[in-house]
Design a protein around this motif. Structure first.
Motif, PDB file in Angstrom:
ATOM      1  N   PHE A 222      44.593  47.504  24.748  1.00  0.00           N
ATOM      2  CA  PHE A 222      43.319  47.508  25.474  1.00  0.00           C
ATOM      3  C   PHE A 222      42.172  47.755  24.505  1.00  0.00           C
ATOM      4  CE2 PHE A 222      40.020  49.978  27.760  1.00  0.00           C
ATOM      5  CZ  PHE A 222      39.580  48.979  28.611  1.00  0.00           C
ATOM      6  N   ARG A 223      41.206  46.849  24.527  1.00  0.00           N
ATOM      7  CA  ARG A 223      40.000  47.009  23.723  1.00  0.00           C
ATOM      8  C   ARG A 223      38.804  46.882  24.662  1.00  0.00           C
ATOM      9  NH1 ARG A 223      42.364  47.191  19.133  1.00  0.00           N
ATOM     10  NH2 ARG A 223      43.322  45.579  17.919  1.00  0.00           N
ATOM     11  N   TYR A 224      38.006  47.943  24.672  1.00  0.00           N
ATOM     12  CA  TYR A 224      36.811  47.953  25.517  1.00  0.00           C
ATOM     13  C   TYR A 224      35.667  47.363  24.722  1.00  0.00           C
ATOM     14  CZ  TYR A 224      33.189  49.817  28.624  1.00  0.00           C
ATOM     15  OH  TYR A 224      32.126  49.958  29.469  1.00  0.00           O
ATOM     16  N   LYS A 225      35.086  46.276  25.230  1.00  0.00           N
ATOM     17  CA  LYS A 225      34.052  45.559  24.491  1.00  0.00           C
ATOM     18  C   LYS A 225      32.795  46.395  24.262  1.00  0.00           C
ATOM     19  CE  LYS A 225      35.490  41.027  26.100  1.00  0.00           C
ATOM     20  NZ  LYS A 225      35.128  39.847  26.871  1.00  0.00           N
ATOM     21  N   MET A 226      32.527  47.324  25.183  1.00  0.00           N
ATOM     22  CA  MET A 226      31.302  48.126  25.066  1.00  0.00           C
ATOM     23  C   MET A 226      31.589  49.530  24.544  1.00  0.00           C
ATOM     24  SD  MET A 226      29.003  46.913  28.300  1.00  0.00           S
ATOM     25  CE  MET A 226      30.151  47.309  29.597  1.00  0.00           C
ATOM     26  N   GLN A 227      32.675  49.683  23.784  1.00  0.00           N
ATOM     27  CA  GLN A 227      33.042  50.997  23.240  1.00  0.00           C
ATOM     28  C   GLN A 227      31.952  51.531  22.316  1.00  0.00           C
ATOM     29  OE1 GLN A 227      35.751  52.884  24.111  1.00  0.00           O
ATOM     30  NE2 GLN A 227      34.756  54.491  22.945  1.00  0.00           N
ATOM     31  N   SER A 228      31.318  50.660  21.553  1.00  0.00           N
ATOM     32  CA  SER A 228      30.261  51.125  20.639  1.00  0.00           C
ATOM     33  C   SER A 228      29.080  51.692  21.430  1.00  0.00           C
ATOM     34  CB  SER A 228      29.793  49.990  19.726  1.00  0.00           C
ATOM     35  OG  SER A 228      29.291  48.916  20.511  1.00  0.00           O
ATOM     36  N   ILE A 229      28.771  51.066  22.562  1.00  0.00           N
ATOM     37  CA  ILE A 229      27.684  51.576  23.408  1.00  0.00           C
ATOM     38  C   ILE A 229      28.078  52.930  23.986  1.00  0.00           C
ATOM     39  CG2 ILE A 229      26.348  51.162  25.505  1.00  0.00           C
ATOM     40  CD1 ILE A 229      26.604  48.156  24.904  1.00  0.00           C
ATOM     41  N   LEU A 230      29.310  53.058  24.430  1.00  0.00           N
ATOM     42  CA  LEU A 230      29.791  54.331  24.959  1.00  0.00           C
ATOM     43  C   LEU A 230      29.731  55.416  23.891  1.00  0.00           C
ATOM     44  CD1 LEU A 230      31.034  55.984  27.244  1.00  0.00           C
ATOM     45  CD2 LEU A 230      33.279  55.132  26.541  1.00  0.00           C
TER      46      LEU A 230
ATOM     47  N   GLU B 267      41.766  49.551  34.256  1.00  0.00           N
ATOM     48  CA  GLU B 267      42.574  49.272  35.444  1.00  0.00           C
ATOM     49  C   GLU B 267      42.798  47.766  35.596  1.00  0.00           C
ATOM     50  OE1 GLU B 267      44.252  51.328  37.446  1.00  0.00           O
ATOM     51  OE2 GLU B 267      43.597  52.913  36.066  1.00  0.00           O
ATOM     52  N   GLU B 268      41.747  46.985  35.354  1.00  0.00           N
ATOM     53  CA  GLU B 268      41.901  45.525  35.408  1.00  0.00           C
ATOM     54  C   GLU B 268      42.903  45.055  34.366  1.00  0.00           C
ATOM     55  OE1 GLU B 268      38.066  43.717  34.935  1.00  0.00           O
ATOM     56  OE2 GLU B 268      37.259  44.672  36.738  1.00  0.00           O
ATOM     57  N   PHE B 269      42.837  45.646  33.172  1.00  0.00           N
ATOM     58  CA  PHE B 269      43.749  45.310  32.092  1.00  0.00           C
ATOM     59  C   PHE B 269      45.196  45.614  32.508  1.00  0.00           C
ATOM     60  CE2 PHE B 269      46.074  46.847  28.309  1.00  0.00           C
ATOM     61  CZ  PHE B 269      46.098  45.673  27.575  1.00  0.00           C
ATOM     62  N   LYS B 270      45.394  46.788  33.120  1.00  0.00           N
ATOM     63  CA  LYS B 270      46.743  47.151  33.564  1.00  0.00           C
ATOM     64  C   LYS B 270      47.230  46.189  34.652  1.00  0.00           C
ATOM     65  CE  LYS B 270      46.419  51.508  34.671  1.00  0.00           C
ATOM     66  NZ  LYS B 270      46.592  52.958  34.908  1.00  0.00           N
ATOM     67  N   GLN B 271      46.354  45.788  35.549  1.00  0.00           N
ATOM     68  CA  GLN B 271      46.734  44.840  36.605  1.00  0.00           C
ATOM     69  C   GLN B 271      47.116  43.496  35.994  1.00  0.00           C
ATOM     70  OE1 GLN B 271      47.281  45.349  39.827  1.00  0.00           O
ATOM     71  NE2 GLN B 271      46.865  47.513  39.420  1.00  0.00           N
TER      72      GLN B 271
END
Length: 148
Positions: free
Chosen positions: A4-12, A121-125
């Protein structure tokens, strides 16, 4: 297995750093308010001491120079107390502003964290769907192999 890679991790990450900075600013503002309140308390104690001294000067032998000096000291302390009350009020406003900024930044960070959780959650689904698809393919393959 997929990662899982969150595209907005840098913003977070930026939002978390901003929150930490606002927490520090809030702490500084709270310390400043505490300092101003302590100074006001010292001034009030000092004025009370001058008031007691003025009462004792009036009761005993009258020394006009010392009584006038004491009254001037009381007036000076009243002026300092008024000025210090303004400083305390100013520090309270700054603390409230820092609190509001901190709350705003915390809300933004929480929003991005919720988005991250939803994406996870979408990734897990999606992984579950892919796994089901592979299992179905495997079952249908083995079923067709057994029929032949």
């Amino acid at each position: 297995m997929a990662v899982f890679r969150y595209k907005m991790q840098s913003i977070l990450d930026i939002k978390q750093k901003l929150e930490e900075q606002e927490k520090i600013a809030f702490g500084i503002a709270a310390a400043k308010l505490q300092e101003e309140q302590e100074l006001l308390q010292k001034f009030m104690v000092r004025k009370a001491g001058y008031d007691r001294k003025a009462r004792t000067l009036v009761e005993g032998t009258i020394d006009l120079l010392e009584i006038n000096a004491c009254r001037r000291a009381i007036e000076v302390m009243k002026t300092k107390i008024r000025a210090q009350m303004l400083e305390v009020h100013k520090a309270q406003r700054q603390l409230e502003a820092a609190r509001q900024r901190l709350n705003a930044v915390m809300i933004e960070r929480k929003t991005y964290e919720k988005l991250k959780e939803k994406k996870f959650e979408e990734f897990k689904q999606e992984l579950l769907q892919e796994e089901k698809k592979e299992i179905d393919e495997l079952v249908s393959y083995t079923y067709h192999q057994n029929e032949e």
